[in-house]
Each structure stands twice: as C-alpha cells, then as structure tokens.
Scaffold this active site. Sequence first.
Site, short mmCIF file in Angstrom:
data_model
loop_
_atom_site.label_atom_id
_atom_site.label_comp_id
_atom_site.label_asym_id
_atom_site.label_seq_id
_atom_site.Cartn_x
_atom_site.Cartn_y
_atom_site.Cartn_z
N LYS A 1 -3.19 4.18 -3.37
CA LYS A 1 -3.52 5.44 -4.02
C LYS A 1 -2.28 6.31 -3.99
CE LYS A 1 -6.82 7.57 -1.92
NZ LYS A 1 -8.14 8.04 -1.52
N MET B 1 -7.20 9.30 9.60
CA MET B 1 -7.80 9.92 8.40
C MET B 1 -8.68 11.11 8.76
SD MET B 1 -8.71 6.33 6.45
CE MET B 1 -9.04 5.36 7.92
N ASP C 1 0.83 -1.21 0.00
CA ASP C 1 0.00 0.00 0.00
C ASP C 1 0.86 1.26 0.00
OD1 ASP C 1 -2.37 -1.31 0.06
OD2 ASP C 1 -2.67 -1.13 2.22
#
Length: 284
Positions: free
Chosen positions: A73, A188, A51
């Site tokens: 991402k 987050m 990741d």
Amino acid sequence: MDTSPRHRHLPDLPVFEPGSVWLVGSGPGDPGLLTLLAHHALGEADVVVYDALVDDSILALAAPEAELIYAGKRGGKPSPKQPDISSRLVALARTGKRILRLKGGDPFVFGRGGEEALALVAAGIPFRVVPGITAGIGGLAYAGIPATHRDANHAVTFITGHMAGGDMPDGIDWKSLAAGGQALVIYMALKHLEAITGQLMGGGLVPETPVAVVSRAATRHQKVLETTLGRAARDVVESGIEAPAIVAVGEIVRLRAGLDWLGAMEGRQLDSDPLGQSLQRDTA
Ligand code: SAH
C-alpha cells in the site's frame, strides 16, 4: 588481491532453485540488519515481490537485472488483496524463475507470511522461509529499548493494533494484558491509539506508565516519542509522528535513558541507572 579475512569462512548457503519462492524478512530498515540468507536471496532472485515496509536501500541490493514488483500500500491506495498476491506468487514461480517475496521485519510476525506460504503449499510450489529481525525487537533496540530486562519484565506480548479491515482487533483481552503488568509491544497501533491506551488504563494500568513510540525505526528517518499511557494519544497527534511506528508500553521504556546508544553517538549523556535502582536501594 583481497587479503581481508573478513569475507572468508562464509557458510555454504542453499541454492535458490528456479521455480521456488523464498519468503524473506528484510528486518526493520537498516540493510545491515539483513541476514546472510536475505542478502544471498537478493543477489540470486529473478523477481522480487516487495512490500511498502521494505527500505529502498535494501531493494538496491537486488541484482540489476531482477524484476521488482511492488505489492503493498502506498500513497493511500488500497493494498492488493491478499489472495491476489498469493496467486501471483504461484503464477510467477510456475514461470520457472526464482521468486523472492520480501517483507519488512519478519515474514511470520504480523506479515501474512503464513498465509502466502500456505498458498504455495496448496499449489505444490517449493519454498523456503527466511526469518528477519522484527520491528518489535530490532526496531525497539535501535531506540535503546530492550524487549526484556530482568529488572523490568519477565514477559513481552506482541499485539496488533488493527486488523486487515482497519478496525481494532476483537478477541484481545486488554484487561488481562493490563493486569499482567508486563511489557507490551504494539504493531500498527497509531490509528487506534486513543482506544488502546484507554482500554489499558481501564484495565488498571496507571496513566504514568511509560510509553515509547518509535517511528521508522532503524532507518535514517527514525523518530522516538517518549510519553505516558495517559498522554500518548495526544502527544502523537501534537508531535506529528508518523506510521510505521511501533509502540512499547511498560518499564522497559525507562531503560532508554541508559541505552539510547544512537543518541549517545550524537552526544546524549546516558544514565547508567535508568530504573533508579541504586537510589531505591539507598533509601530502602
Ligand atoms: N512483519 C513486520 C510487521 C508488519 S506489520 C515485522 O516483523 O516487523 C506493520 C507494522 O510493523 C507497522 O505498522 C509498524 O507497527 C511495524 N513496523 C514495521 N517496520 C517498522 C519500522 N521500521 N519502524 C517502526 N515500526 C515498524
């Protein structure tokens, strides 16, 4: 001849069987925070599916012939859809290789490790889970903030600040979190920080409640912003501090004045009474 006793007495580590998947946490960043099992898996894996949060210095520990596959991402591109990653793991395992699924922090803490493991179960692929040090504990420790301290809190709640789609998660009762008065550790959190801090103050936490934002914790790019609930959203914008960041809310943040051990190495004077307790006692 290596006579160093340091590398002796390592426990026998399990064999990384061909055709199996190891779901491994890599910790918050510092390769020194890898577990022995994570290090072992990196040396044995034929394929490493990693990741965005996995530090390059950790990937560098993979065997030179291992294939590295990025599954996160980066650069604003959308992340591969979760079922794609899961089915890819299944397909890779069926080639008979040793597949290391490497995730930042701990795979079972806001890391979708459970989803991927269930897909392996459904496909009958043997797997092992290797926990890692989660950012909400180890990352904060690198900023000198303990998750618990008996003079500061008796509970800590881990919260996610946004969902897969990017929205704020529903189903979080911010009012009761505020009313509990215990430490909060929010993953987050930056995107919705204004809304989150607003909800917590609406729930009764005073604007002066200490807040720390720890960006890229346990890496050489670590930055820490000390602020308050009332100022946090503005200070984050003004400071330009970036994700990934972990946000701590509550009295535990004050302990950083005494426990910022990384800062102390660079000359910061630490306060042995960061909660001001001897003062309180003197004046009581
Ligand atoms: N499984 C991971 C969390 C994945 S969710 C773990 O256990 O740590 C992604 C969020 O984790 C980021 O948005 C950030 O809030 C936090 N995070 C992960 N690594 C971090 C780091 N090195 N520094 C600060 N926050 C981090």
